[in-house]
Design an enzyme around this catalytic site. Structure first.
Site, PDB file in Angstrom:
ATOM      1  N   GLU A 106      50.097  55.621  83.135  1.00 14.15           N
ATOM      2  CA  GLU A 106      48.663  55.454  82.917  1.00 14.15           C
ATOM      3  C   GLU A 106      48.045  54.556  83.974  1.00 14.15           C
ATOM      4  O   GLU A 106      48.706  53.683  84.518  1.00 14.15           O
ATOM      5  CB  GLU A 106      48.420  54.834  81.532  1.00 14.15           C
ATOM      6  N   CYS A 119      43.654  49.256  87.511  1.00 16.01           N
ATOM      7  CA  CYS A 119      44.936  48.728  87.072  1.00 16.01           C
ATOM      8  C   CYS A 119      45.939  49.876  87.187  1.00 16.01           C
ATOM      9  O   CYS A 119      45.744  50.922  86.573  1.00 16.01           O
ATOM     10  CB  CYS A 119      44.779  48.245  85.629  1.00 16.01           C
ATOM     11  N   CYS A 126      59.218  50.451  81.693  1.00 14.79           N
ATOM     12  CA  CYS A 126      59.532  49.137  82.255  1.00 14.79           C
ATOM     13  C   CYS A 126      60.858  48.665  81.678  1.00 14.79           C
ATOM     14  O   CYS A 126      61.160  48.935  80.517  1.00 14.79           O
ATOM     15  CB  CYS A 126      58.430  48.134  81.898  1.00 14.79           C
ATOM     16  N   CYS A 130      59.792  42.798  77.452  1.00 16.80           N
ATOM     17  CA  CYS A 130      59.027  41.731  76.788  1.00 16.80           C
ATOM     18  C   CYS A 130      58.581  42.243  75.410  1.00 16.80           C
ATOM     19  O   CYS A 130      57.975  43.313  75.315  1.00 16.80           O
ATOM     20  CB  CYS A 130      57.811  41.347  77.620  1.00 16.80           C
ATOM     21  N   CYS A 133      54.882  43.499  74.550  1.00 19.87           N
ATOM     22  CA  CYS A 133      54.251  44.481  75.439  1.00 19.87           C
ATOM     23  C   CYS A 133      54.701  45.889  75.054  1.00 19.87           C
ATOM     24  O   CYS A 133      55.896  46.152  74.937  1.00 19.87           O
ATOM     25  CB  CYS A 133      54.635  44.177  76.884  1.00 19.87           C
ATOM     26  N   CYS A 364      45.748  45.099  78.651  1.00 18.03           N
ATOM     27  CA  CYS A 364      47.047  44.559  79.072  1.00 18.03           C
ATOM     28  C   CYS A 364      48.077  44.714  77.969  1.00 18.03           C
ATOM     29  O   CYS A 364      47.855  44.317  76.831  1.00 18.03           O
ATOM     30  CB  CYS A 364      46.949  43.068  79.361  1.00 18.03           C
TER      31      CYS A 364
HETATM   32  N1  SAH Z   1      55.409  43.622  84.764  1.00 17.82           N
HETATM   33  C1  SAH Z   1      54.221  42.914  85.205  1.00 17.82           C
HETATM   34  C2  SAH Z   1      52.951  43.677  84.862  1.00 17.82           C
HETATM   35  C3  SAH Z   1      52.782  43.829  83.405  1.00 17.82           C
HETATM   36  S1  SAH Z   1      51.240  43.923  82.622  1.00 17.82           S
HETATM   37  C4  SAH Z   1      54.168  41.568  84.537  1.00 17.82           C
HETATM   38  O1  SAH Z   1      54.839  41.373  83.539  1.00 17.82           O
HETATM   39  O2  SAH Z   1      53.470  40.694  85.021  1.00 17.82           O
HETATM   40  C5  SAH Z   1      50.224  42.643  83.123  1.00 17.82           C
HETATM   41  C6  SAH Z   1      50.080  41.469  82.172  1.00 17.82           C
HETATM   42  O3  SAH Z   1      49.788  41.828  80.808  1.00 17.82           O
HETATM   43  C7  SAH Z   1      51.344  40.628  82.128  1.00 17.82           C
HETATM   44  O4  SAH Z   1      51.003  39.288  82.292  1.00 17.82           O
HETATM   45  C8  SAH Z   1      51.831  40.887  80.745  1.00 17.82           C
HETATM   46  O5  SAH Z   1      52.659  39.862  80.300  1.00 17.82           O
HETATM   47  C9  SAH Z   1      50.533  40.993  79.983  1.00 17.82           C
HETATM   48  N2  SAH Z   1      50.707  41.565  78.642  1.00 17.82           N
HETATM   49  C10 SAH Z   1      51.699  42.375  78.214  1.00 17.82           C
HETATM   50  N3  SAH Z   1      51.521  42.691  76.928  1.00 17.82           N
HETATM   51  C11 SAH Z   1      50.394  42.076  76.522  1.00 17.82           C
HETATM   52  C12 SAH Z   1      49.685  42.047  75.304  1.00 17.82           C
HETATM   53  N4  SAH Z   1      50.119  42.705  74.233  1.00 17.82           N
HETATM   54  N5  SAH Z   1      48.557  41.318  75.251  1.00 17.82           N
HETATM   55  C13 SAH Z   1      48.105  40.664  76.345  1.00 17.82           C
HETATM   56  N6  SAH Z   1      48.725  40.660  77.524  1.00 17.82           N
HETATM   57  C14 SAH Z   1      49.866  41.362  77.624  1.00 17.82           C
END
Ligand code: SAH
Length: 376
Positions: A106, A119, A126, A130, A133, A364
């Site tokens: 996406e 974005c 991935c 985490c 996420c 995010c």
């Molecule tokens: N792999 C990269 C990009 C991921 S997405 C990274 O981890 O940085 C970009 C941001 O969104 C990251 O900081 C991630 O931690 C955050 N993120 C992931 N899940 C989220 C959620 N449920 N709510 C808010 N931010 C989130």
């Protein structure tokens, strides 16, 4: 037991070669191999990166005979839109794309009065796992190629140029000004393709999109050796470090890569990145109710950042976006406010990230490319 991490993407057939995978001299070689003069590569590049044309019919400076073959060979279709969802009165657009092998990714385009941000995804899925996420929960399908990453930006630029994205100021130029690697995937775990994409985005037209590196943000869980490598590329993009906790005990749980590179090591790498590139680093911190939003954690974060100097960093707290099946929710607004103020009191610039697209699961951490999107 620490959560599982996946660094090596499953082996899969490679996406077809595309102009955006190649440097300008490689493009000239590719065109020569097709028995054509090298300047055809420049013409094709101009169509792709500058005029944003994808219909061979419009490439009238290329001889009609052999045009189809040339376009097929260097501009194969890499992304097929599966569904498009809009929010914010049409100024936020999330597109679900199908890649050549059926993998789904996406991208989200967001138009603001003075800028347009896209974005992008850098991996299908991935491997960083985490738990808060949605992408992390789905696991890693495969790495994306340079051209698959770039094509998301070019497709966004095209729909903008075609007047398909609402909002923005009337007289603002119709260009994508910002690219954030905050879609699906851990970009630095797909290092080579991602750096290739950074080069194509910043190469002057017609070799690339001619964007300013300042408008590009690479977000990472904190792969320390890759952060150091990126700093040395001579591409001063902004680095965003997904910290989410200032203490190893909690970060081990929230960002499992922490079992490999600790908070202190990740922050040291971020500081080195600033020293080398001069770009102020962003610390991302999803505020999760009663998990990581306590006053003592704000204080500890401030202390750790200040211990590494002043003026090199700012903090971007993000209210947690809901994801399916997660037990966690965003912090109480008063707690969020107190967290921000505690950091500011220590002299650290802190701004809450305004996230768009929450109602279309485009914010995010919500990108999961699920089949339910297909029903829309
Ligand atoms: N792999 C990269 C990009 C991921 S997405 C990274 O981890 O940085 C970009 C941001 O969104 C990251 O900081 C991630 O931690 C955050 N993120 C992931 N899940 C989220 C959620 N449920 N709510 C808010 N931010 C989130």
């Amino acid at each position: 037991m620490p959560a599982q991490l996946t660094f090596t993407a499953p082996r899969r057939a490679k996406p077809p070669r595309h102009l955006a995978d190649l440097t300008s001299s490689e493009r000239a070689d590719a065109v020569r191999e097709l028995g054509l003069p090298a300047f055809r590569a420049k013409q094709l590049s101009t169509h792709y990166f500058d005029r944003l044309v994808d219909d061979p019919q419009q490439m009238t400076d290329l001889p009609a005979e052999g045009r189809g073959e040339l376009v097929e060979s260097l501009l194969p279709r890499l992304l097929t839109p599966v569904s498009v969802r809009t929010a914010d009165s049409g100024s936020t657009v999330k597109t679900l794309w199908r890649l050549f092998d059926g993998a789904l990714v996406e991208s989200v385009l967001m138009r603001y009065p003075g800028r347009v941000t896209i974005c992008v995804s850098s991996q299908a899925g991935c491997g960083m796992n985490c738990p808060f996420c949605a992408t992390g929960q789905a696991g890693l399908t495969r790495n994306m190629s340079t051209a698959e990453i770039v094509e998301q930006v070019v497709a966004g630029a095209r729909s903008l140029a075609h007047g398909e994205i609402a909002g923005g100021a009337e007289d603002a130029p119709l260009r994508v000004s910002n690219v954030v690697f905050m879609g699906m995937g851990e970009g630095l775990a797909n290092y080579k393709a991602v750096v290739g994409a950074l080069r194509r985005l910043t190469d002057p037209t017609p070799d690339g999109l001619g964007m300013s590196a300042r408008g590009i943000t690479m977000s990472t869980v904190g792969l320390v050796p890759a952060i150091d490598k990126l700093a040395a590329e001579g591409l001063p993009v902004t680095l965003a470090l997904s910290l989410h906790a200032p203490d190893d005990e909690l970060r081990n749980e929230l960002v499992p890569i922490n079992t490999r590179w600790k908070v202190g090591e990740a922050l040291d790498a971020a500081r080195r990145y600033f020293d080398i590139t001069g770009r102020r680093v962003s610390i991302e911190y999803a505020l999760i109710r009663d998990m990581n939003d306590q006053a003592w954690r704000a204080d500890l974060l401030g202390k750790l950042l200040n211990a590494r100097g002043r003026g090199w960093v700012h903090v971007n707290p993000i209210p947690l976006n809901p994801t399916p099946g997660s037990k966690w929710t965003a912090s109480d607004p008063r707690v969020e406010h107190a967290f921000v103020e505690a950091l500011r009191a220590r002299g650290i610039p802190t701004t809450i990230r305004d996230t768009r697209g929450k109602d279309i699961d485009g914010a995010c951490g919500q990108l999961a490319a699920s089949e339910t999107d297909l029903a829309l």
